[in-house]
Motif scaffolding. Structure first.
Motif, PDB file in Angstrom:
ATOM      1  N   LEU A  34       2.051   6.585  -7.449  1.00 56.24           N
ATOM      2  CA  LEU A  34       1.192   7.270  -7.433  1.00 56.24           C
ATOM      3  C   LEU A  34       0.612   8.490  -7.253  1.00 56.24           C
ATOM      4  N   CYS A  35       1.441   9.052  -6.665  1.00 55.96           N
ATOM      5  CA  CYS A  35       1.540   9.711  -5.788  1.00 55.96           C
ATOM      6  C   CYS A  35       3.286  10.828  -6.910  1.00 55.96           C
ATOM      7  N   VAL A  36       4.303  10.248  -6.944  1.00 52.64           N
ATOM      8  CA  VAL A  36       5.638  10.461  -7.615  1.00 52.64           C
ATOM      9  C   VAL A  36       4.501  10.752  -9.012  1.00 52.64           C
TER      10      VAL A  36
ATOM     11  N   LEU B  48       0.670  -1.213   0.060  1.00 48.02           N
ATOM     12  CA  LEU B  48       0.127  -0.201  -0.128  1.00 48.02           C
ATOM     13  C   LEU B  48       0.988   1.598  -0.417  1.00 48.02           C
ATOM     14  N   THR B  49       1.685   1.513   0.801  1.00 48.73           N
ATOM     15  CA  THR B  49       2.761   2.206   0.696  1.00 48.73           C
ATOM     16  C   THR B  49       3.364   2.641  -0.121  1.00 48.73           C
TER      17      THR B  49
ATOM     18  N   VAL C 238      -1.638   6.104   3.705  1.00 51.05           N
ATOM     19  CA  VAL C 238      -1.285   7.727   3.823  1.00 51.05           C
ATOM     20  C   VAL C 238       0.080   7.856   3.828  1.00 51.05           C
ATOM     21  N   PHE C 239       1.010   7.217   4.342  1.00 48.86           N
ATOM     22  CA  PHE C 239       2.376   7.772   4.387  1.00 48.86           C
ATOM     23  C   PHE C 239       3.153   7.414   3.118  1.00 48.86           C
ATOM     24  N   GLY C 240       2.821   6.328   2.437  1.00 49.22           N
ATOM     25  CA  GLY C 240       3.406   7.038   1.104  1.00 49.22           C
ATOM     26  C   GLY C 240       3.160   8.320   0.229  1.00 49.22           C
ATOM     27  N   PHE C 241       1.665   8.597   0.608  1.00 52.28           N
ATOM     28  CA  PHE C 241       1.642   9.944  -0.019  1.00 52.28           C
ATOM     29  C   PHE C 241       2.670  11.327   1.599  1.00 52.28           C
TER      30      PHE C 241
END
Length: 362
Positions: free
Chosen positions: A23-25, A16-17, A206-209
């Protein structure tokens, strides 16, 4: 609702992270080719704006996308339930996303979407907030005429409160991660095994974001992300109360203390001035802290430093109440007293802040 065990695996959180981060990148990378992803110029002149340049405000796509896509992997017997919950949440997500893309969605419309999503959840799963921790009120919660309106008030309110604190880099996402970890820990202590893992999935997404948002603010959650996170976590809290009878509602409130308290302050000051409670202003706690840092410490035109530093300053105050919620998970009276104590400290600090800023002005 969410009453079957999930096969445990740390690979879920890592996946998930990674998915959210990727996706954010990708969004940041393509925003130069798709200008409408970089935010609206008018956003910088909005009364509540805390930023200095147009920035993609569709980070909610990464968070919701990670949680949504993950519904097809590794959730065992609750896959159907989780997928249905994601589908219901999508109504609120898409209304927020329309606002993020520049289609005007008034606060009233967004609140209506949160209410509608909660009503659909209640209808689909047949559950609502089972108790409040208030002895006089709790016997009435089994009646839908009492329980459903209070459930809508709580879930819609928490959804909106995460949007209100999403003003400086990392604050809303840090708050969400801490709240999710606290809910997971309370679930583990109370023996509700399913809810040990689901909040961890939210924290991982959320941490990935967060890795892209803090400290440089390369992408924002936007309304879609903030509303969705608040909605999902508030319903996880209700599911915990439904399936773990010993858990105190006040302990759950402590996990959401920062957004709930900041929103309560916003409603109080707007009502006191006879202003519209949905009208934006520049008087949220994080906004005052950031201006105080600029005036007393950093000097003017240092917004790029003051913005992420505000989250760092506020981090202990964001983290401490959820820790208290975990420690007092089954102590209803003590958890209630902790809510009062933290609320009093916040109110006194908020009232004293303008005088302190004037006193220590550079």
């Amino acid at each position: 609702m969410f009453n079957h065990a999930i096969p445990p695996s740390n690979l879920h959180e890592y996946a998930l992270t990674s998915l959210s981060f990727g996706l954010c990148v990708g969004i940041v990378f393509v925003c130069s080719r798709l200008p409408w992803l970089s935010g609206r110029t008018c956003d910088l002149s909005a009364v509540q704006s805390m930023h200095t340049r147009p920035t993609p405000r569709v980070g909610g796509i990464a968070v919701f996308g990670a949680l949504g896509l993950f519904s097809i992997f590794g959730l065992g017997p609750i896959s159907g339930t989780y997928s249905a919950f994601v589908l219901v949440t999508s109504l609120l997500f898409f209304v927020g996303l329309a606002e993020d893309f520049g289609f005007h969605m008034s606060p009233r419309r967004r609140m209506l979407a949160a209410i509608s999503s909660s009503l659909l959840t209640i209808w689909l799963f047949g559950v609502w907030l089972p108790r409040t921790g208030i002895p006089v009120l709790d016997p009435l919660m089994e009646y839908s005429a009492v329980g459903i309106p209070l459930t809508i008030l709580v879930t819609a309110g928490i959804s909106n409160s995460f949007n209100l604190i999403d003003g400086v880099n990392g604050l809303a996402s840090l708050t969400a991660i801490v709240a999710a970890l606290a809910l997971s820990q309370i679930a583990e202590i109370s023996g509700y095994s399913t809810m040990v893992h689901l909040p961890m999935f939210v924290a991982a997404g959320v941490f990935g974001f967060f890795l892209i948002n803090y400290p440089f603010g390369l992408i924002f959650l936007g309304d879609a992300g903030a509303y969705t996170i608040g909605f999902v976590l508030s319903w996880f809290g209700i599911a915990l109360l439904v399936n773990a009878p010993d858990v105190s509602p006040w302990a759950i409130l402590l996990t959401f203390f920062w957004p709930a308290a900041d929103t309560s302050l916003a409603v109080y000051r707007r009502l006191r001035r006879n202003a519209d409670v949905s009208a934006p202003d520049r008087l949220h706690v994080h906004q005052i802290i950031m201006r105080g840092l600029e005036i007393c410490v950093l000097g003017q035109n240092r917004r790029q430093i003051a913005n992420p530093l505000t989250t760092l300053v506020l981090a202990p105050f964001v983290i401490t109440p959820p820790i208290a919620g975990v420690l007092l998970w089954n102590q209803n009276w003590n958890a209630f007293l902790a809510v009062l104590a933290f609320g009093l400290l916040l109110f006194v600090g908020y009232a004293a802040a303008p005088s302190l800023i004037r006193r220590f002005r550079r």
